[in-house]
Design a protein around this motif. Structure first.
Motif, PDB file in Angstrom:
ATOM      1  N   LEU A  25      -0.687 -13.129   4.550  1.00 39.33           N
ATOM      2  CA  LEU A  25      -0.206 -12.141   5.369  1.00 39.33           C
ATOM      3  C   LEU A  25       0.983 -12.828   6.348  1.00 39.33           C
ATOM      4  N   GLY A  26       0.739 -13.865   7.064  1.00 38.15           N
ATOM      5  CA  GLY A  26       1.720 -14.220   7.838  1.00 38.15           C
ATOM      6  C   GLY A  26       2.957 -14.627   7.307  1.00 38.15           C
ATOM      7  N   ARG A  27       2.979 -15.224   6.035  1.00 38.07           N
ATOM      8  CA  ARG A  27       4.102 -15.683   5.230  1.00 38.07           C
ATOM      9  C   ARG A  27       4.797 -14.202   4.722  1.00 38.07           C
ATOM     10  N   ALA A  28       4.101 -13.070   4.541  1.00 33.13           N
ATOM     11  CA  ALA A  28       4.875 -12.027   4.035  1.00 33.13           C
ATOM     12  C   ALA A  28       5.343 -11.311   5.422  1.00 33.13           C
ATOM     13  N   ILE A  29       4.949 -11.564   6.553  1.00 38.63           N
ATOM     14  CA  ILE A  29       5.409 -10.688   7.504  1.00 38.63           C
ATOM     15  C   ILE A  29       6.742 -11.481   7.912  1.00 38.63           C
TER      16      ILE A  29
ATOM     17  N   TYR B 218      11.214  -5.475  13.506  1.00 40.46           N
ATOM     18  CA  TYR B 218       9.936  -4.938  14.645  1.00 40.46           C
ATOM     19  C   TYR B 218       8.769  -4.511  13.892  1.00 40.46           C
ATOM     20  N   PHE B 219       8.901  -3.563  12.865  1.00 44.62           N
ATOM     21  CA  PHE B 219       7.856  -3.026  12.568  1.00 44.62           C
ATOM     22  C   PHE B 219       6.794  -3.729  11.482  1.00 44.62           C
ATOM     23  N   ALA B 220       7.486  -4.577  10.902  1.00 41.82           N
ATOM     24  CA  ALA B 220       7.045  -5.755   9.878  1.00 41.82           C
ATOM     25  C   ALA B 220       5.949  -6.343  10.654  1.00 41.82           C
ATOM     26  N   VAL B 221       6.470  -6.884  11.912  1.00 41.67           N
ATOM     27  CA  VAL B 221       5.781  -7.668  12.814  1.00 41.67           C
ATOM     28  C   VAL B 221       4.641  -6.950  13.446  1.00 41.67           C
ATOM     29  N   THR B 222       5.011  -5.863  14.150  1.00 46.26           N
ATOM     30  CA  THR B 222       4.120  -5.108  15.029  1.00 46.26           C
ATOM     31  C   THR B 222       2.870  -4.618  14.553  1.00 46.26           C
ATOM     32  N   THR B 223       3.238  -3.887  13.214  1.00 46.16           N
ATOM     33  CA  THR B 223       2.399  -2.981  12.505  1.00 46.16           C
ATOM     34  C   THR B 223       1.278  -3.977  12.098  1.00 46.16           C
ATOM     35  N   TRP B 224       1.416  -5.167  12.004  1.00 36.25           N
ATOM     36  CA  TRP B 224       0.589  -6.154  11.013  1.00 36.25           C
ATOM     37  C   TRP B 224      -0.087  -7.293  12.071  1.00 36.25           C
ATOM     38  N   LEU B 225       0.672  -7.229  13.365  1.00 36.33           N
ATOM     39  CA  LEU B 225       0.360  -8.444  14.285  1.00 36.33           C
ATOM     40  C   LEU B 225      -1.255  -8.452  14.672  1.00 36.33           C
ATOM     41  N   PRO B 226      -1.846  -7.429  14.956  1.00 38.54           N
ATOM     42  CA  PRO B 226      -3.408  -7.449  15.228  1.00 38.54           C
ATOM     43  C   PRO B 226      -4.022  -7.590  13.982  1.00 38.54           C
ATOM     44  N   THR B 227      -3.674  -7.491  12.923  1.00 40.25           N
ATOM     45  CA  THR B 227      -4.503  -7.610  11.657  1.00 40.25           C
ATOM     46  C   THR B 227      -4.333  -9.225  11.400  1.00 40.25           C
TER      47      THR B 227
ATOM     48  N   VAL C  27       5.023  -5.487   3.395  1.00 42.64           N
ATOM     49  CA  VAL C  27       4.477  -6.614   3.735  1.00 42.64           C
ATOM     50  C   VAL C  27       2.824  -6.512   3.279  1.00 42.64           C
ATOM     51  N   GLY C  28       2.296  -5.431   3.372  1.00 42.98           N
ATOM     52  CA  GLY C  28       1.068  -4.898   2.943  1.00 42.98           C
ATOM     53  C   GLY C  28       0.527  -5.311   1.499  1.00 42.98           C
ATOM     54  N   ALA C  29       1.932  -4.954   0.793  1.00 49.27           N
ATOM     55  CA  ALA C  29       1.564  -5.191  -0.910  1.00 49.27           C
ATOM     56  C   ALA C  29       1.705  -6.606  -1.226  1.00 49.27           C
ATOM     57  N   LEU C  30       2.743  -7.084  -0.516  1.00 49.44           N
ATOM     58  CA  LEU C  30       3.171  -8.696  -0.856  1.00 49.44           C
ATOM     59  C   LEU C  30       1.995  -9.572  -0.391  1.00 49.44           C
ATOM     60  N   SER C  31       1.138  -9.113   0.739  1.00 49.56           N
ATOM     61  CA  SER C  31      -0.012 -10.153   1.208  1.00 49.56           C
ATOM     62  C   SER C  31      -1.250 -10.011   0.325  1.00 49.56           C
ATOM     63  N   ALA C  32      -1.233  -9.385  -0.898  1.00 51.45           N
ATOM     64  CA  ALA C  32      -1.967  -9.271  -1.873  1.00 51.45           C
ATOM     65  C   ALA C  32      -1.873 -10.808  -2.547  1.00 51.45           C
ATOM     66  N   ARG C  33      -0.517 -11.199  -2.525  1.00 52.90           N
ATOM     67  CA  ARG C  33      -0.158 -12.230  -3.435  1.00 52.90           C
ATOM     68  C   ARG C  33       0.219 -13.677  -2.501  1.00 52.90           C
ATOM     69  N   MET C  34       0.249 -13.406  -1.164  1.00 54.76           N
ATOM     70  CA  MET C  34       0.358 -14.696  -0.459  1.00 54.76           C
ATOM     71  C   MET C  34      -0.238 -14.426   0.836  1.00 54.76           C
TER      72      MET C  34
ATOM     73  N   THR D 203       4.930 -16.596  12.573  1.00 50.30           N
ATOM     74  CA  THR D 203       3.953 -16.159  11.468  1.00 50.30           C
ATOM     75  C   THR D 203       4.005 -17.148  10.336  1.00 50.30           C
ATOM     76  N   MET D 204       4.857 -18.103  10.194  1.00 44.49           N
ATOM     77  CA  MET D 204       4.854 -18.843   8.997  1.00 44.49           C
ATOM     78  C   MET D 204       4.598 -20.446   9.148  1.00 44.49           C
ATOM     79  N   LEU D 205       4.741 -20.836  10.454  1.00 43.11           N
ATOM     80  CA  LEU D 205       4.312 -22.182  10.926  1.00 43.11           C
ATOM     81  C   LEU D 205       2.902 -22.351  11.265  1.00 43.11           C
ATOM     82  N   GLN D 206       2.224 -23.510  11.224  1.00 41.96           N
ATOM     83  CA  GLN D 206       0.905 -23.583  11.867  1.00 41.96           C
ATOM     84  C   GLN D 206       0.993 -24.259  13.314  1.00 41.96           C
TER      85      GLN D 206
END
Length: 384
Positions: free
Chosen positions: A352-356, A213-222, A343-350, A281-284
Protein backbone atom coordinates in the motif's frame (compact mmCIF):
# COMPACT_ATOMS: atom_id res chain seq x y z
CA UNK A 1 -14.23 17.05 9.56
CA UNK A 2 -17.11 15.52 7.62
CA UNK A 3 -14.93 14.49 4.69
CA UNK A 4 -12.00 13.12 6.70
CA UNK A 5 -14.22 10.94 8.91
CA UNK A 6 -14.43 8.38 6.12
CA UNK A 7 -10.66 7.85 5.98
CA UNK A 8 -10.72 6.73 9.62
CA UNK A 9 -13.45 4.11 9.20
CA UNK A 10 -11.93 2.36 6.16
CA UNK A 11 -10.17 -0.35 8.26
CA UNK A 12 -13.41 -0.98 10.16
CA UNK A 13 -15.51 -1.33 7.02
CA UNK A 14 -12.94 -3.70 5.55
CA UNK A 15 -13.12 -5.79 8.73
CA UNK A 16 -16.87 -5.90 9.45
CA UNK A 17 -18.35 -5.62 5.95
CA UNK A 18 -15.60 -7.50 4.15
CA UNK A 19 -15.20 -4.91 1.43
CA UNK A 20 -11.98 -4.84 -0.56
CA UNK A 21 -9.50 -1.97 -0.62
CA UNK A 22 -10.64 -1.29 -4.16
CA UNK A 23 -14.24 -0.88 -2.95
CA UNK A 24 -13.06 1.31 -0.06
CA UNK A 25 -11.21 3.51 -2.52
CA UNK A 26 -14.32 3.67 -4.71
CA UNK A 27 -16.35 5.02 -1.77
CA UNK A 28 -13.78 7.76 -1.25
CA UNK A 29 -13.67 8.53 -4.95
CA UNK A 30 -17.48 8.74 -5.19
CA UNK A 31 -17.61 11.64 -2.73
CA UNK A 32 -14.77 13.45 -4.50
CA UNK A 33 -16.27 13.01 -7.97
CA UNK A 34 -19.65 14.34 -6.93
CA UNK A 35 -17.92 17.16 -5.05
CA UNK A 36 -16.64 18.31 -8.44
CA UNK A 37 -20.19 18.45 -9.75
CA UNK A 38 -21.23 20.24 -6.57
CA UNK A 39 -18.48 22.81 -7.04
CA UNK A 40 -19.50 23.56 -10.64
CA UNK A 41 -23.16 23.86 -9.68
CA UNK A 42 -22.34 25.94 -6.62
CA UNK A 43 -20.26 28.32 -8.71
CA UNK A 44 -23.21 28.94 -11.03
CA UNK A 45 -25.57 29.42 -8.08
CA UNK A 46 -23.10 31.80 -6.41
CA UNK A 47 -22.96 33.97 -9.54
CA UNK A 48 -26.71 33.86 -10.07
CA UNK A 49 -28.21 33.99 -6.57
CA UNK A 50 -25.40 35.09 -4.27
CA UNK A 51 -22.36 33.73 -2.48
CA UNK A 52 -23.96 33.68 0.99
CA UNK A 53 -27.13 31.78 0.06
CA UNK A 54 -25.11 29.19 -1.82
CA UNK A 55 -22.75 28.73 1.14
CA UNK A 56 -25.69 28.10 3.49
CA UNK A 57 -27.20 25.48 1.19
CA UNK A 58 -23.87 23.67 0.73
CA UNK A 59 -23.15 23.43 4.47
CA UNK A 60 -26.62 22.10 5.28
CA UNK A 61 -26.46 19.59 2.43
CA UNK A 62 -23.13 17.92 3.32
CA UNK A 63 -23.94 17.82 7.05
CA UNK A 64 -27.22 15.97 6.50
CA UNK A 65 -25.72 13.38 4.20
CA UNK A 66 -22.75 12.77 6.51
CA UNK A 67 -25.28 11.96 9.22
CA UNK A 68 -27.14 9.62 6.86
CA UNK A 69 -23.86 7.81 6.12
CA UNK A 70 -23.99 6.50 9.68
CA UNK A 71 -27.35 4.83 8.99
CA UNK A 72 -26.06 2.83 6.00
CA UNK A 73 -26.64 -0.92 6.15
CA UNK A 74 -24.59 -2.00 3.14
CA UNK A 75 -22.06 -0.87 0.55
CA UNK A 76 -24.69 0.48 -1.85
CA UNK A 77 -26.36 2.68 0.77
CA UNK A 78 -23.06 4.09 1.98
CA UNK A 79 -22.00 4.73 -1.61
CA UNK A 80 -25.17 6.77 -2.21
CA UNK A 81 -24.83 8.73 1.04
CA UNK A 82 -21.18 9.60 0.39
CA UNK A 83 -21.91 10.53 -3.22
CA UNK A 84 -24.68 12.95 -2.18
CA UNK A 85 -22.49 14.33 0.63
CA UNK A 86 -19.88 15.22 -1.98
CA UNK A 87 -22.24 17.64 -3.73
CA UNK A 88 -22.34 19.86 -0.65
CA UNK A 89 -18.67 19.38 0.17
CA UNK A 90 -17.63 20.66 -3.26
CA UNK A 91 -20.14 23.48 -3.17
CA UNK A 92 -18.98 24.78 0.21
CA UNK A 93 -15.42 25.54 -0.97
CA UNK A 94 -16.56 27.11 -4.25
CA UNK A 95 -18.95 29.55 -2.54
CA UNK A 96 -16.77 30.21 0.52
CA UNK A 97 -13.51 30.87 -1.31
CA UNK A 98 -15.15 33.28 -3.78
CA UNK A 99 -16.92 35.08 -0.94
CA UNK A 100 -13.77 35.57 1.13
CA UNK A 101 -11.59 36.37 -1.87
CA UNK A 102 -13.92 39.24 -2.86
CA UNK A 103 -14.11 40.72 0.65
CA UNK A 104 -10.38 40.83 1.52
CA UNK A 105 -8.00 43.51 0.18
CA UNK A 106 -5.37 42.41 -2.35
CA UNK A 107 -2.37 42.68 0.00
CA UNK A 108 -3.95 40.31 2.54
CA UNK A 109 -5.93 37.97 0.28
CA UNK A 110 -3.42 35.13 0.45
CA UNK A 111 -3.20 35.23 4.25
CA UNK A 112 -6.99 35.32 4.61
CA UNK A 113 -7.57 32.41 2.24
CA UNK A 114 -4.72 30.51 3.93
CA UNK A 115 -6.44 30.99 7.27
CA UNK A 116 -9.69 29.75 5.76
CA UNK A 117 -7.92 26.68 4.39
CA UNK A 118 -6.40 26.07 7.85
CA UNK A 119 -9.95 25.32 8.99
CA UNK A 120 -9.57 22.03 7.09
CA UNK A 121 -6.75 20.99 9.44
CA UNK A 122 -8.89 21.93 12.45
CA UNK A 123 -11.73 19.78 11.11
CA UNK A 124 -9.33 16.94 10.30
CA UNK A 125 -8.00 17.15 13.86
CA UNK A 126 -11.55 17.07 15.24
CA UNK A 127 -12.27 13.93 13.21
CA UNK A 128 -9.06 12.30 14.51
CA UNK A 129 -9.92 13.09 18.14
CA UNK A 130 -13.46 11.80 17.79
CA UNK A 131 -12.14 8.68 16.08
CA UNK A 132 -9.68 7.94 18.89
CA UNK A 133 -12.34 8.60 21.54
CA UNK A 134 -15.23 6.67 20.00
CA UNK A 135 -13.14 3.64 19.02
CA UNK A 136 -11.74 3.49 22.55
CA UNK A 137 -15.10 3.44 24.36
CA UNK A 138 -17.30 1.51 21.90
CA UNK A 139 -17.03 -1.51 19.65
CA UNK A 140 -16.10 -0.93 16.03
CA UNK A 141 -19.66 -1.71 14.92
CA UNK A 142 -21.01 1.21 16.98
CA UNK A 143 -18.10 3.64 16.83
CA UNK A 144 -17.99 4.12 13.05
CA UNK A 145 -21.70 4.99 12.94
CA UNK A 146 -21.41 7.42 15.87
CA UNK A 147 -18.55 9.16 14.09
CA UNK A 148 -20.74 9.92 11.08
CA UNK A 149 -23.65 11.01 13.29
CA UNK A 150 -21.52 13.84 14.70
CA UNK A 151 -21.20 15.09 11.12
CA UNK A 152 -24.56 16.84 11.44
CA UNK A 153 -22.95 19.47 13.74
CA UNK A 154 -21.80 21.89 10.98
CA UNK A 155 -25.46 22.45 10.05
CA UNK A 156 -25.62 24.80 13.05
CA UNK A 157 -23.24 27.15 11.21
CA UNK A 158 -26.02 27.98 8.74
CA UNK A 159 -27.68 30.16 11.39
CA UNK A 160 -24.42 32.04 11.96
CA UNK A 161 -23.85 32.64 8.24
CA UNK A 162 -27.45 33.78 7.75
CA UNK A 163 -27.21 36.34 10.56
CA UNK A 164 -23.71 37.78 10.24
CA UNK A 165 -22.31 37.25 6.69
CA UNK A 166 -23.12 39.77 3.95
CA UNK A 167 -22.64 39.65 0.18
CA UNK A 168 -19.34 41.21 -1.06
CA UNK A 169 -19.63 44.79 -2.33
CA UNK A 170 -17.81 43.97 -5.59
CA UNK A 171 -20.34 41.20 -6.33
CA UNK A 172 -23.32 43.49 -5.68
CA UNK A 173 -21.79 46.19 -7.91
CA UNK A 174 -21.24 43.66 -10.69
CA UNK A 175 -24.84 42.42 -10.45
CA UNK A 176 -26.10 46.01 -10.68
CA UNK A 177 -23.99 46.70 -13.77
CA UNK A 178 -25.13 43.50 -15.47
CA UNK A 179 -28.78 44.30 -14.72
CA UNK A 180 -28.38 47.81 -16.10
CA UNK A 181 -26.92 46.50 -19.36
CA UNK A 182 -29.29 43.55 -19.56
CA UNK A 183 -26.26 41.27 -19.77
CA UNK A 184 -26.40 37.55 -18.90
CA UNK A 185 -22.89 36.05 -18.51
CA UNK A 186 -22.34 32.69 -20.16
CA UNK A 187 -20.95 29.62 -18.43
CA UNK A 188 -18.96 28.98 -21.62
CA UNK A 189 -17.00 32.22 -21.24
CA UNK A 190 -14.34 30.42 -19.17
CA UNK A 191 -13.67 28.15 -22.18
CA UNK A 192 -12.87 31.06 -24.49
CA UNK A 193 -9.71 33.18 -24.78
CA UNK A 194 -8.27 34.74 -22.71
CA UNK A 195 -9.76 32.68 -19.85
CA UNK A 196 -9.31 29.30 -21.57
CA UNK A 197 -5.59 29.10 -20.71
CA UNK A 198 -6.29 29.77 -17.04
CA UNK A 199 -9.08 27.20 -17.01
CA UNK A 200 -6.88 24.48 -18.51
CA UNK A 201 -3.71 25.13 -16.52
CA UNK A 202 -5.67 25.75 -13.34
CA UNK A 203 -7.47 22.45 -13.82
CA UNK A 204 -4.16 20.63 -14.25
CA UNK A 205 -2.73 22.30 -11.17
CA UNK A 206 -5.83 21.37 -9.17
CA UNK A 207 -5.59 17.79 -10.44
CA UNK A 208 -2.03 17.46 -9.19
CA UNK A 209 -2.64 19.12 -5.83
CA UNK A 210 -5.81 17.22 -5.00
CA UNK A 211 -4.78 13.93 -6.56
CA UNK A 212 -1.64 13.87 -4.45
CA UNK A 213 -3.41 15.06 -1.33
CA UNK A 214 -6.27 12.56 -1.43
CA UNK A 215 -3.98 9.67 -2.45
CA UNK A 216 -2.10 10.28 0.81
CA UNK A 217 -4.78 11.34 3.30
CA UNK A 218 -7.48 8.86 2.26
CA UNK A 219 -5.17 5.91 2.86
CA UNK A 220 -2.87 7.25 5.60
CA UNK A 221 -4.81 5.78 8.59
CA UNK A 222 -4.98 2.39 6.83
CA UNK A 223 -1.27 2.55 5.96
CA UNK A 224 -0.33 3.27 9.57
CA UNK A 225 -2.51 0.50 10.97
CA UNK A 226 -1.89 -2.27 8.42
CA UNK A 227 1.70 -1.74 7.22
CA UNK A 228 3.17 0.06 10.23
CA UNK A 229 1.11 -2.11 12.68
CA UNK A 230 0.09 0.84 14.86
CA UNK A 231 -2.94 0.66 17.16
CA UNK A 232 -5.87 3.08 16.94
CA UNK A 233 -4.42 5.32 19.66
CA UNK A 234 -0.85 5.11 18.34
CA UNK A 235 -1.90 5.87 14.76
CA UNK A 236 -3.96 8.82 16.05
CA UNK A 237 -0.74 10.24 17.54
CA UNK A 238 1.06 9.98 14.22
CA UNK A 239 -1.89 11.60 12.45
CA UNK A 240 -1.88 14.41 15.02
CA UNK A 241 1.65 15.34 13.96
CA UNK A 242 0.62 15.39 10.27
CA UNK A 243 -2.48 17.44 11.07
CA UNK A 244 -0.41 19.96 13.05
CA UNK A 245 1.93 20.22 10.08
CA UNK A 246 -1.08 20.76 7.82
CA UNK A 247 -2.35 23.63 9.96
CA UNK A 248 0.97 25.47 9.80
CA UNK A 249 1.34 24.59 6.12
CA UNK A 250 -1.91 26.36 5.30
CA UNK A 251 -0.92 29.47 7.25
CA UNK A 252 2.60 29.54 5.78
CA UNK A 253 1.31 29.03 2.25
CA UNK A 254 -1.08 31.95 2.63
CA UNK A 255 1.67 34.20 4.00
CA UNK A 256 4.09 33.26 1.21
CA UNK A 257 1.42 33.81 -1.44
CA UNK A 258 1.28 37.47 -0.40
CA UNK A 259 5.03 37.71 0.16
CA UNK A 260 6.69 35.94 -2.80
CA UNK A 261 3.71 35.52 -5.12
CA UNK A 262 1.22 32.80 -5.99
CA UNK A 263 3.29 31.07 -8.68
CA UNK A 264 6.48 30.60 -6.66
CA UNK A 265 4.42 29.42 -3.68
CA UNK A 266 2.81 26.74 -5.86
CA UNK A 267 6.20 25.54 -7.09
CA UNK A 268 7.76 25.44 -3.62
CA UNK A 269 4.98 23.42 -2.05
CA UNK A 270 4.45 21.08 -5.02
CA UNK A 271 8.12 20.04 -5.05
CA UNK A 272 8.20 19.68 -1.27
CA UNK A 273 4.94 17.70 -1.15
CA UNK A 274 6.01 15.28 -3.88
CA UNK A 275 9.38 14.60 -2.28
CA UNK A 276 8.09 14.02 1.24
CA UNK A 277 5.14 11.87 0.11
CA UNK A 278 7.47 9.48 -1.73
CA UNK A 279 9.96 9.39 1.15
CA UNK A 280 7.30 8.82 3.83
CA UNK A 281 5.44 5.99 2.11
CA UNK A 282 8.09 4.19 0.05
CA UNK A 283 11.20 4.20 2.26
CA UNK A 284 11.68 2.30 5.51
CA UNK A 285 12.10 4.31 8.72
CA UNK A 286 11.83 3.64 12.41
CA UNK A 287 8.56 4.61 14.06
CA UNK A 288 10.12 7.66 15.79
CA UNK A 289 11.43 8.87 12.42
CA UNK A 290 7.98 8.35 10.89
CA UNK A 291 6.54 10.48 13.65
CA UNK A 292 8.91 13.36 12.87
CA UNK A 293 8.38 13.10 9.10
CA UNK A 294 4.63 13.38 9.61
CA UNK A 295 4.99 17.13 10.17
CA UNK A 296 6.53 18.02 6.77
CA UNK A 297 4.14 15.54 5.12
CA UNK A 298 1.14 17.50 6.39
CA UNK A 299 2.88 20.86 5.94
CA UNK A 300 3.66 20.59 2.23
CA UNK A 301 0.64 18.55 1.14
CA UNK A 302 -1.71 21.12 2.67
CA UNK A 303 0.20 24.32 1.97
CA UNK A 304 -0.21 23.80 -1.78
CA UNK A 305 -3.87 24.88 -1.49
CA UNK A 306 -3.48 28.23 0.27
CA UNK A 307 -2.70 30.25 -2.86
CA UNK A 308 -5.37 28.60 -5.03
CA UNK A 309 -8.30 30.62 -3.75
CA UNK A 310 -6.55 33.98 -4.30
CA UNK A 311 -5.19 32.86 -7.67
CA UNK A 312 -8.55 31.85 -9.11
CA UNK A 313 -10.31 34.85 -7.58
CA UNK A 314 -7.83 37.21 -9.25
CA UNK A 315 -7.94 35.58 -12.68
CA UNK A 316 -11.68 35.31 -13.27
CA UNK A 317 -13.84 38.45 -13.69
CA UNK A 318 -16.58 39.01 -11.11
CA UNK A 319 -19.43 38.18 -13.51
CA UNK A 320 -18.17 34.57 -13.93
CA UNK A 321 -15.91 34.25 -10.88
CA UNK A 322 -18.09 31.65 -9.15
CA UNK A 323 -18.39 29.52 -12.29
CA UNK A 324 -14.71 29.87 -13.17
CA UNK A 325 -13.41 29.20 -9.68
CA UNK A 326 -15.92 26.41 -9.04
CA UNK A 327 -15.23 24.67 -12.34
CA UNK A 328 -11.44 25.01 -12.43
CA UNK A 329 -10.79 23.96 -8.85
CA UNK A 330 -13.26 21.11 -9.01
CA UNK A 331 -12.28 19.69 -12.39
CA UNK A 332 -8.97 19.10 -10.62
CA UNK A 333 -10.87 17.49 -7.77
CA UNK A 334 -12.82 15.26 -10.18
CA UNK A 335 -9.66 13.98 -11.86
CA UNK A 336 -7.75 13.81 -8.59
CA UNK A 337 -10.67 11.86 -7.12
CA UNK A 338 -9.61 8.85 -9.16
CA UNK A 339 -6.37 8.56 -7.19
CA UNK A 340 -7.79 6.96 -3.99
CA UNK A 341 -9.53 4.33 -6.11
CA UNK A 342 -6.40 3.69 -8.17
CA UNK A 343 -4.26 3.42 -5.03
CA UNK A 344 -6.70 0.90 -3.58
CA UNK A 345 -6.70 -1.17 -6.77
CA UNK A 346 -2.91 -1.08 -7.17
CA UNK A 347 -2.36 -2.08 -3.53
CA UNK A 348 -3.68 -5.53 -4.45
CA UNK A 349 -0.49 -5.98 -6.50
CA UNK A 350 2.06 -4.11 -4.39
CA UNK A 351 2.49 -2.73 -0.88
CA UNK A 352 0.00 0.00 0.00
CA UNK A 353 2.80 2.44 0.85
CA UNK A 354 4.41 2.04 -2.56
CA UNK A 355 1.06 2.56 -4.30
CA UNK A 356 0.46 5.76 -2.32
CA UNK A 357 3.93 7.11 -3.03
CA UNK A 358 3.73 6.31 -6.75
CA UNK A 359 0.49 8.17 -7.39
CA UNK A 360 1.33 11.06 -5.05
CA UNK A 361 4.69 11.62 -6.74
CA UNK A 362 3.11 11.71 -10.22
CA UNK A 363 0.34 14.06 -9.06
CA UNK A 364 2.67 16.65 -7.55
CA UNK A 365 4.88 16.55 -10.65
CA UNK A 366 1.84 17.53 -12.75
CA UNK A 367 1.07 20.36 -10.33
CA UNK A 368 4.63 21.71 -10.49
CA UNK A 369 4.61 21.78 -14.31
CA UNK A 370 1.23 23.56 -14.47
CA UNK A 371 2.29 26.07 -11.79
CA UNK A 372 5.46 26.87 -13.75
CA UNK A 373 3.33 27.83 -16.78
CA UNK A 374 0.87 30.04 -14.86
CA UNK A 375 1.10 33.86 -14.76
CA UNK A 376 1.45 35.81 -11.51
CA UNK A 377 -1.50 37.78 -10.02
CA UNK A 378 -0.10 39.00 -6.69
CA UNK A 379 -1.58 42.35 -5.61
CA UNK A 380 -4.40 42.45 -8.17
CA UNK A 381 -7.36 44.67 -7.21
CA UNK A 382 -10.76 43.23 -8.15
CA UNK A 383 -13.12 45.14 -10.44
CA UNK A 384 -16.96 44.75 -10.53
Amino acid sequence: MDVQMYSFVIPTLVAIWGITRGQAGTLGTAALLTSALGGWLSGWLADSFGRVRTLQLAILWFAVFTFLSGLSQNFGQLFAARAFMGLGFGGEWAAGAVLLGEVIRAEHRGKALGLMQAGWAVGWGAAALLYAWFFSIWTQAIAWRALFFVGIAPALLVFFVRRFVQEPAVYLASKAQLAERGDRPSFLEIFRPPLLRITVLGGLMGTGAQGGYFAVTTWLPTFLRTERKLSVLDSAGYLAVSITGAFFGYLTGGYLADRIGRRLTFLTFAIGAGAIAVIYTMLQFSNPAMLVLGFPLGFFASGVFSAMGPFFTEHFPTRVRGVGQGFTYNVGRATGALFPMLVGALSARMALGRAIGLFAGMAYAVMAIAAFLLPETKGKVLDP
